[in-house]
Motif scaffolding. Structure first.
Motif, PDB file in Angstrom:
ATOM      1  N   GLU A  37      43.736  35.664  57.189  1.00 48.52           N
ATOM      2  CA  GLU A  37      43.536  34.716  56.092  1.00 48.52           C
ATOM      3  C   GLU A  37      42.437  35.166  55.133  1.00 48.52           C
ATOM      4  OE1 GLU A  37      43.047  29.976  55.218  1.00 48.52           O
ATOM      5  OE2 GLU A  37      42.543  30.691  57.222  1.00 48.52           O
ATOM      6  N   LEU A  38      41.340  35.697  55.691  1.00 48.42           N
ATOM      7  CA  LEU A  38      40.151  35.918  54.879  1.00 48.42           C
ATOM      8  C   LEU A  38      39.909  37.363  54.466  1.00 48.42           C
ATOM      9  CD1 LEU A  38      37.654  33.519  56.677  1.00 48.42           C
ATOM     10  CD2 LEU A  38      39.057  33.090  54.661  1.00 48.42           C
ATOM     11  N   VAL A  39      40.755  38.297  54.903  1.00 49.61           N
ATOM     12  CA  VAL A  39      40.503  39.703  54.583  1.00 49.61           C
ATOM     13  C   VAL A  39      40.380  39.966  53.083  1.00 49.61           C
ATOM     14  CG1 VAL A  39      42.950  40.372  54.660  1.00 49.61           C
ATOM     15  CG2 VAL A  39      41.201  42.079  55.158  1.00 49.61           C
ATOM     16  N   PRO A  40      41.059  39.226  52.187  1.00 47.82           N
ATOM     17  CA  PRO A  40      40.850  39.498  50.759  1.00 47.82           C
ATOM     18  C   PRO A  40      39.433  39.198  50.266  1.00 47.82           C
ATOM     19  CG  PRO A  40      42.904  38.295  51.088  1.00 47.82           C
ATOM     20  CD  PRO A  40      42.154  38.246  52.387  1.00 47.82           C
ATOM     21  N   VAL A  41      38.678  38.358  51.004  1.00 39.72           N
ATOM     22  CA  VAL A  41      37.357  37.947  50.525  1.00 39.72           C
ATOM     23  C   VAL A  41      36.471  39.147  50.231  1.00 39.72           C
ATOM     24  CG1 VAL A  41      35.221  36.786  51.204  1.00 39.72           C
ATOM     25  CG2 VAL A  41      37.416  35.671  51.592  1.00 39.72           C
ATOM     26  N   GLY A  42      36.379  40.078  51.171  1.00 40.39           N
ATOM     27  CA  GLY A  42      35.526  41.243  50.973  1.00 40.39           C
ATOM     28  C   GLY A  42      36.163  42.322  50.113  1.00 40.39           C
ATOM     29  N   LEU A  43      37.476  42.191  49.862  1.00 43.25           N
ATOM     30  CA  LEU A  43      38.192  43.219  49.110  1.00 43.25           C
ATOM     31  C   LEU A  43      38.547  42.785  47.686  1.00 43.25           C
ATOM     32  CD1 LEU A  43      40.644  44.335  51.962  1.00 43.25           C
ATOM     33  CD2 LEU A  43      38.525  45.456  51.266  1.00 43.25           C
ATOM     34  N   LEU A  44      38.058  41.611  47.258  1.00 42.31           N
ATOM     35  CA  LEU A  44      38.422  41.097  45.935  1.00 42.31           C
ATOM     36  C   LEU A  44      38.159  42.096  44.805  1.00 42.31           C
ATOM     37  CD1 LEU A  44      37.415  37.308  45.914  1.00 42.31           C
ATOM     38  CD2 LEU A  44      39.674  38.314  46.166  1.00 42.31           C
ATOM     39  N   PRO A  45      36.976  42.730  44.761  1.00 42.40           N
ATOM     40  CA  PRO A  45      36.747  43.676  43.665  1.00 42.40           C
ATOM     41  C   PRO A  45      37.746  44.835  43.674  1.00 42.40           C
ATOM     42  CG  PRO A  45      34.664  43.067  44.695  1.00 42.40           C
ATOM     43  CD  PRO A  45      35.759  42.547  45.582  1.00 42.40           C
ATOM     44  N   LEU A  46      38.085  45.343  44.863  1.00 40.21           N
ATOM     45  CA  LEU A  46      39.019  46.474  44.965  1.00 40.21           C
ATOM     46  C   LEU A  46      40.444  46.047  44.583  1.00 40.21           C
ATOM     47  CD1 LEU A  46      37.798  47.990  48.356  1.00 40.21           C
ATOM     48  CD2 LEU A  46      37.240  48.781  46.055  1.00 40.21           C
ATOM     49  N   ILE A  47      40.863  44.881  45.068  1.00 43.85           N
ATOM     50  CA  ILE A  47      42.214  44.389  44.760  1.00 43.85           C
ATOM     51  C   ILE A  47      42.353  44.112  43.267  1.00 43.85           C
ATOM     52  CG2 ILE A  47      43.833  42.482  45.130  1.00 43.85           C
ATOM     53  CD1 ILE A  47      42.700  42.255  47.988  1.00 43.85           C
ATOM     54  N   SER A  48      41.343  43.483  42.690  1.00 41.19           N
ATOM     55  CA  SER A  48      41.426  43.156  41.263  1.00 41.19           C
ATOM     56  C   SER A  48      41.477  44.411  40.408  1.00 41.19           C
ATOM     57  CB  SER A  48      40.235  42.281  40.853  1.00 41.19           C
ATOM     58  OG  SER A  48      39.012  42.976  40.978  1.00 41.19           O
ATOM     59  N   ASP A  49      40.711  45.438  40.775  1.00 40.65           N
ATOM     60  CA  ASP A  49      40.739  46.692  40.008  1.00 40.65           C
ATOM     61  C   ASP A  49      42.088  47.389  40.132  1.00 40.65           C
ATOM     62  OD1 ASP A  49      38.158  46.323  39.169  1.00 40.65           O
ATOM     63  OD2 ASP A  49      37.256  47.689  40.642  1.00 40.65           O
ATOM     64  N   ASP A  50      42.631  47.472  41.353  1.00 44.43           N
ATOM     65  CA  ASP A  50      43.869  48.215  41.587  1.00 44.43           C
ATOM     66  C   ASP A  50      45.078  47.521  40.956  1.00 44.43           C
ATOM     67  OD1 ASP A  50      45.494  50.264  42.706  1.00 44.43           O
ATOM     68  OD2 ASP A  50      46.004  48.947  44.371  1.00 44.43           O
ATOM     69  N   LEU A  51      45.099  46.185  41.001  1.00 47.04           N
ATOM     70  CA  LEU A  51      46.258  45.440  40.513  1.00 47.04           C
ATOM     71  C   LEU A  51      46.042  44.872  39.109  1.00 47.04           C
ATOM     72  CD1 LEU A  51      47.251  43.581  43.803  1.00 47.04           C
ATOM     73  CD2 LEU A  51      48.200  45.700  42.874  1.00 47.04           C
ATOM     74  N   ALA A  52      44.912  45.237  38.497  1.00 46.69           N
ATOM     75  CA  ALA A  52      44.625  44.867  37.099  1.00 46.69           C
ATOM     76  C   ALA A  52      44.622  43.357  36.876  1.00 46.69           C
ATOM     77  CB  ALA A  52      45.611  45.549  36.161  1.00 46.69           C
ATOM     78  N   VAL A  53      43.927  42.632  37.754  1.00 47.45           N
ATOM     79  CA  VAL A  53      43.723  41.197  37.573  1.00 47.45           C
ATOM     80  C   VAL A  53      42.236  40.913  37.707  1.00 47.45           C
ATOM     81  CG1 VAL A  53      46.008  40.559  38.428  1.00 47.45           C
ATOM     82  CG2 VAL A  53      44.094  40.718  40.033  1.00 47.45           C
ATOM     83  N   SER A  54      41.787  39.761  37.220  1.00 46.83           N
ATOM     84  CA  SER A  54      40.378  39.414  37.329  1.00 46.83           C
ATOM     85  C   SER A  54      40.029  39.046  38.775  1.00 46.83           C
ATOM     86  CB  SER A  54      40.047  38.242  36.406  1.00 46.83           C
ATOM     87  OG  SER A  54      40.673  37.066  36.874  1.00 46.83           O
ATOM     88  N   GLU A  55      38.731  39.038  39.093  1.00 45.89           N
ATOM     89  CA  GLU A  55      38.300  38.661  40.435  1.00 45.89           C
ATOM     90  C   GLU A  55      38.649  37.208  40.745  1.00 45.89           C
ATOM     91  OE1 GLU A  55      34.165  39.648  40.543  1.00 45.89           O
ATOM     92  OE2 GLU A  55      34.538  41.744  41.063  1.00 45.89           O
ATOM     93  N   SER A  56      38.564  36.348  39.721  1.00 42.68           N
ATOM     94  CA  SER A  56      38.912  34.947  39.956  1.00 42.68           C
ATOM     95  C   SER A  56      40.402  34.783  40.247  1.00 42.68           C
ATOM     96  CB  SER A  56      38.503  34.084  38.762  1.00 42.68           C
ATOM     97  OG  SER A  56      39.123  34.537  37.580  1.00 42.68           O
ATOM     98  N   VAL A  57      41.244  35.588  39.582  1.00 43.53           N
ATOM     99  CA  VAL A  57      42.685  35.559  39.865  1.00 43.53           C
ATOM    100  C   VAL A  57      42.958  36.138  41.255  1.00 43.53           C
ATOM    101  CG1 VAL A  57      44.937  36.500  39.207  1.00 43.53           C
ATOM    102  CG2 VAL A  57      43.407  35.601  37.461  1.00 43.53           C
ATOM    103  N   ALA A  58      42.293  37.223  41.603  1.00 46.42           N
ATOM    104  CA  ALA A  58      42.453  37.797  42.947  1.00 46.42           C
ATOM    105  C   ALA A  58      42.039  36.792  44.012  1.00 46.42           C
ATOM    106  CB  ALA A  58      41.635  39.077  43.074  1.00 46.42           C
ATOM    107  N   GLY A  59      41.042  35.956  43.712  1.00 45.97           N
ATOM    108  CA  GLY A  59      40.614  34.929  44.657  1.00 45.97           C
ATOM    109  C   GLY A  59      41.706  33.924  44.972  1.00 45.97           C
ATOM    110  N   LEU A  60      42.706  33.836  44.091  1.00 43.05           N
ATOM    111  CA  LEU A  60      43.820  32.925  44.347  1.00 43.05           C
ATOM    112  C   LEU A  60      44.669  33.375  45.523  1.00 43.05           C
ATOM    113  CD1 LEU A  60      44.905  32.119  40.673  1.00 43.05           C
ATOM    114  CD2 LEU A  60      43.512  30.727  42.217  1.00 43.05           C
ATOM    115  N   LEU A  61      44.508  34.629  45.974  1.00 47.52           N
ATOM    116  CA  LEU A  61      45.199  35.063  47.186  1.00 47.52           C
ATOM    117  C   LEU A  61      44.739  34.250  48.390  1.00 47.52           C
ATOM    118  CD1 LEU A  61      45.132  38.950  46.756  1.00 47.52           C
ATOM    119  CD2 LEU A  61      47.093  37.419  46.451  1.00 47.52           C
ATOM    120  N   VAL A  62      43.482  33.829  48.367  1.00 51.29           N
ATOM    121  CA  VAL A  62      42.971  32.932  49.408  1.00 51.29           C
ATOM    122  C   VAL A  62      43.447  31.514  49.153  1.00 51.29           C
ATOM    123  CG1 VAL A  62      40.882  32.031  50.525  1.00 51.29           C
ATOM    124  CG2 VAL A  62      40.961  34.416  49.748  1.00 51.29           C
TER     125      VAL A  62
END
Length: 415
Positions: A37-62
């Motif tokens: 459930e929580l693995v995206p929390v520490g990876l938000l900056p990496l996910i947002s950079d790779d998938l070209a979305v903002s950190e707040s949008v990446a946070g919606l994965l949680v």
């Protein structure tokens, strides 16, 4: 003379030592569930950079994951109530595995979000069943200790799962971190199949004059549960953003989260030793420590050392949160153990998803420095509910008396 039955004897609740294998299996499965459930929390900056979305949008994965749990916990628990409990748990672990491998291979953010929704559906069932499962493995007066031991798996998810996946993702890429988690999910499924005994379902409370009072108490517990998780995850979803903004180096983020998370074991151990003796006092102390830690985080931010110390205090308190609310909810006997588990699961995930969404709004609006203050207000609100609702959060003598009455009755009718 009738032929002997080949059906295995039903599991008989005993003490914690008797149930050690099953409790370990549930703790391991819980570790996998929380980490997933929580693995995206520490990876938000990496996910947002790779998938070209903002950190707040990446946070919606949680957020999306948690809202799937909140929406589906009760209906899926009801739909699967006649299935063997162990089979249901193993099925959720298989779905976790599939969800993580799809995330690791996903070409777009939309596919990642869809795979996370699949994991959320599994999570909706997993915690609903596992909370009731743990309470059935031991006698009623030991439920607090059993649930606290199982939630050590949740603490390990915070302590090891999120920080290690963050470190791994930083070193080799966030997709590889999800692939490793896929393997851990598969191993957990195998060990759960081997170690966890089968238990019967059902166990609805009697339909008597106290039924309304029990349901009111359950509603009060789940309300406080939702508020506590809402406050925590308003801040925790963006803890990597906070730590980086406080001057922590990217390479130090994983180790810092590991150290901070490890302190949650103190809170978990505190709950395990005290929940069956002083449940109300344990709950009040737990929420007080969480509130003080989150508030201090806002006061000292962006000082690096002060931010780390405040986060450590906050983590110590939160290590006990899952156990205190699960135990309080089970002991209200406002519904069957599985329905109680579903309600605790749903309200916790309303808090998780709502916290991620609220934190995103505050982050984009007032800024990162305002996030801890928002979380602290909500945790204090949870503490107020606990202080007011004395029957939902009774002291040791009242809880012991109710456990004794329940133990003398045994289980009642099925759902």
């Amino acid at each position: 003379m009738p032929a002997p039955s080949s059906r295995p004897a039903a599991w008989q609740p005993g003490d914690v030592r008797d149930a050690a294998g099953g409790l370990f299996a549930l703790a391991l499965a819980t570790f996998v569930a929380v980490t997933t459930e929580l693995v995206p929390v520490g990876l938000l900056p990496l996910i947002s950079d790779d998938l070209a979305v903002s950190e707040s949008v990446a946070g919606l994965l949680v957020t999306a994951y948690a809202f799937m749990v909140a929406a589906l916990a009760l209906p899926l628990t009801s739909a699967t109530r006649r299935l063997p409990r162990k089979t249901v748990l193993l099925g959720t672990l298989a779905v976790y595995t599939a969800s993580n491998v799809i995330v690791a291979l996903a070409p777009t953010f939309a596919v990642v979000a869809g795979a996370r929704a699949l994991g959320g559906a599994a999570h909706a069932v997993f915690f609903s069943v596992s909370i009731g499962y743990a309470s059935r493995l031991v006698r009623p007066h030991l439920a607090g200790r059993a649930l606290a031991l199982v939630t050590l798996g949740a603490s390990a998810g915070f302590i090891l799962g999120v920080p290690l996946s963050t470190s791994l993702g930083t070193a080799v890429g966030w997709r590889d971190a999800f692939l490793v988690l896929t393997g851990v999910c598969a191993v957990a499924g195998v060990l759960t199949a081997l170690l966890l005994p089968s238990v019967p379902g059902g166990g609805a409370p009697p339909d008597d004059a106290a039924r309304g009072a029990r349901r009111t108490a359950l509603a009060q517990v789940t309300t406080a549960n939702a508020l506590a998780y809402l406050g925590h995850f308003t801040v925790y979803t963006y803890v990597s953003v906070l730590l980086l903004a406080a001057g922590l180096a990217t390479a130090a983020l994983g180790p810092a989260l590991l150290l901070i998370g490890a302190l949650g074991l103190i809170g978990a151990a505190f709950a395990a030793t005290r929940l069956d003796v002083r449940p109300r006092q344990t709950t009040v102390i737990t929420l007080s420590v969480v509130a003080c830690g989150v508030l201090a985080l806002g006061i000292v931010f962006p000082a690096t050392v002060g931010t780390l110390v405040a986060a450590a205090v906050w983590s110590i308190g939160f290590g006990a949160v899952a156990a205190v609310f699960q135990t309080a909810a089970i002991r209200t006997r406002g519904a069957s153990p599985d329905v109680v588990g579903a309600l605790v699961n749903a309200t916790a995930n309303i808090g998780i998803g709502g916290g991620a969404a609220l934190g995103a709004l505050v982050l984009d609006g007032a800024g990162v420095a305002a996030v801890p203050y928002t979380g602290a207000v909500l945790v204090v609100a949870a503490l107020v509910v606990v202080l007011v609702a004395r029957k939902a959060f009774p002291g040791g003598a009242a809880a012991d008396a109710e456990d004794a009455r329940h133990g003398s009755r045994g289980e009642t009718k099925d759902e």
